[in-house]
Design a protein around this motif. Structure first.
Motif, short mmCIF file in Angstrom:
data_model
loop_
_atom_site.label_atom_id
_atom_site.label_comp_id
_atom_site.label_asym_id
_atom_site.label_seq_id
_atom_site.Cartn_x
_atom_site.Cartn_y
_atom_site.Cartn_z
N TYR A 1 0.83 -1.20 0.00
CA TYR A 1 0.00 0.00 0.00
C TYR A 1 0.86 1.25 0.00
O TYR A 1 1.86 1.33 0.73
CB TYR A 1 -0.89 0.04 1.25
CG TYR A 1 -2.04 -0.93 1.20
CD1 TYR A 1 -3.31 -0.50 0.83
CD2 TYR A 1 -1.86 -2.27 1.53
CE1 TYR A 1 -4.38 -1.39 0.79
CE2 TYR A 1 -2.92 -3.15 1.50
CZ TYR A 1 -4.17 -2.71 1.12
OH TYR A 1 -5.22 -3.59 1.09
N TYR B 1 0.42 5.11 0.91
CA TYR B 1 -0.45 6.08 1.57
C TYR B 1 0.02 7.48 1.20
O TYR B 1 1.21 7.79 1.28
CB TYR B 1 -0.43 5.86 3.08
CG TYR B 1 -1.01 4.51 3.43
CD1 TYR B 1 -2.39 4.33 3.49
CD2 TYR B 1 -0.19 3.41 3.64
CE1 TYR B 1 -2.93 3.08 3.77
CE2 TYR B 1 -0.73 2.17 3.92
CZ TYR B 1 -2.10 2.01 3.99
OH TYR B 1 -2.63 0.78 4.26
N ARG C 1 -3.63 1.83 9.48
CA ARG C 1 -4.54 1.54 8.36
C ARG C 1 -4.08 0.30 7.60
O ARG C 1 -4.90 -0.52 7.19
CB ARG C 1 -4.62 2.76 7.44
CG ARG C 1 -5.68 2.62 6.40
CD ARG C 1 -6.21 3.91 5.93
NE ARG C 1 -7.09 3.68 4.80
CZ ARG C 1 -7.33 4.55 3.87
NH1 ARG C 1 -6.81 5.76 3.95
NH2 ARG C 1 -8.12 4.26 2.86
N TYR C 2 -2.77 0.16 7.42
CA TYR C 2 -2.22 -1.01 6.74
C TYR C 2 -2.57 -2.28 7.50
O TYR C 2 -3.02 -3.27 6.91
CB TYR C 2 -0.70 -0.87 6.59
CG TYR C 2 -0.05 -2.08 5.98
CD1 TYR C 2 -0.15 -2.33 4.61
CD2 TYR C 2 0.67 -2.98 6.77
CE1 TYR C 2 0.45 -3.45 4.05
CE2 TYR C 2 1.26 -4.09 6.21
CZ TYR C 2 1.15 -4.33 4.86
OH TYR C 2 1.73 -5.44 4.30
N GLU D 1 -6.25 -2.93 6.90
CA GLU D 1 -6.57 -3.33 5.54
C GLU D 1 -6.03 -4.72 5.19
O GLU D 1 -6.66 -5.45 4.43
CB GLU D 1 -6.05 -2.29 4.54
CG GLU D 1 -6.85 -1.01 4.62
CD GLU D 1 -6.41 0.05 3.63
OE1 GLU D 1 -7.30 0.52 2.88
OE2 GLU D 1 -5.22 0.40 3.60
N TRP E 1 -1.58 -0.70 -4.08
CA TRP E 1 -2.84 -0.05 -3.76
C TRP E 1 -2.52 1.34 -3.22
O TRP E 1 -1.71 1.49 -2.31
CB TRP E 1 -3.60 -0.85 -2.69
CG TRP E 1 -3.94 -2.23 -3.14
CD1 TRP E 1 -3.23 -3.38 -2.92
CD2 TRP E 1 -5.07 -2.62 -3.92
NE1 TRP E 1 -3.83 -4.45 -3.51
CE2 TRP E 1 -4.98 -4.01 -4.13
CE3 TRP E 1 -6.16 -1.93 -4.45
CZ2 TRP E 1 -5.93 -4.73 -4.85
CZ3 TRP E 1 -7.10 -2.65 -5.16
CH2 TRP E 1 -6.98 -4.03 -5.36
N ARG F 1 -3.82 4.77 -1.39
CA ARG F 1 -4.84 5.26 -0.47
C ARG F 1 -4.50 6.67 0.00
O ARG F 1 -3.32 6.93 0.31
CB ARG F 1 -4.96 4.37 0.78
CG ARG F 1 -5.26 2.93 0.50
CD ARG F 1 -6.74 2.76 0.16
NE ARG F 1 -7.12 1.37 0.17
CZ ARG F 1 -7.23 0.61 -0.90
NH1 ARG F 1 -6.95 1.10 -2.09
NH2 ARG F 1 -7.62 -0.64 -0.81
N GLN F 2 -5.48 7.52 0.09
CA GLN F 2 -5.30 8.86 0.68
C GLN F 2 -5.43 8.75 2.19
O GLN F 2 -6.24 7.95 2.67
CB GLN F 2 -6.37 9.82 0.16
CG GLN F 2 -6.30 10.09 -1.32
CD GLN F 2 -5.23 11.08 -1.70
OE1 GLN F 2 -4.34 11.40 -0.94
NE2 GLN F 2 -5.31 11.57 -2.90
#
Length: 178
Positions: free
Chosen positions: A2, A4, A29-30, A33, A173, A175-176
């Motif tokens: 990911y 970010y 968040r990782y 997710e 991936w 992600r904001q």
């Protein structure tokens, strides 16, 4: 894997503290997710002798970069490196002559300024991947021909080139984070 992205980053004196806050937010968040059973990220972020950051108690690898007001953090369970470069005026022929291999200089000639910054982002991502920083070895390392690592290039927004470096290519991936 990911990536970010945070827009509105300001460096300066508070930059390192802000970066640590953002890295922790990205790590939380990782973990969520990826459904990893690792708990929370509360400990300090440490650095190797050469400056590569890591978590002491959490088995997550990460790499951070920023350019202008854009900040990014790449997270994975394996070793990674990331870099972003804002396309801006510079003496690219002179820099390429000094730091790029012949095939990379040819790539820059055919792709111009955009190609120059793409290669520069790859070189920096590789330096962060190895944890060695920007050493003399990078002058002979071709980001186009070497097969010991993989790169994923990305454009987060107009005028910025980015690249991720890892051992084996994986899905990226983006992600904001706010």
């Amino acid at each position: 894997m990911y990536l970010y992205v945070y827009e509105g980053y300001q460096g300066g004196r508070e930059g390192r503290q802000r970066t640590e806050e953002l890295v922790r937010r990205a790590a939380e968040r990782y973990i969520y997710e990826e459904r990893l059973n690792l708990g929370t990220v509360s400990g300090r972020i440490l650095r190797t002798e050469r400056g590569k950051p890591y978590f002491q108690e959490v088995p997550i690898e990460f790499s951070v970069s920023h350019t202008g007001s854009l900040w990014v953090c790449l997270m994975d369970t394996g070793t990674v490196g990331v870099d972003v470069q804002e396309i801006r005026g510079c003496r690219r022929e002179k820099i390429a002559e000094r730091y790029y291999t012949a095939d990379e200089r040819e790539y820059v000639q055919s792709r111009g300024e955009s190609g120059f910054f793409q290669i520069w982002a790859r070189k920096e991502a590789y330096a962060k991947y190895t944890g060695d920083g920007f050493t003399e070895r990078l002058r002979s390392f071709s980001t186009l021909k070497d097969t010991s690592v993989e790169f994923i290039d990305f454009d987060v927004c107009a005028g910025i080139k980015g690249s991720c470096c890892m051992k084996e290519k994986r899905e990226l991936w983006i992600r904001q984070i706010v």
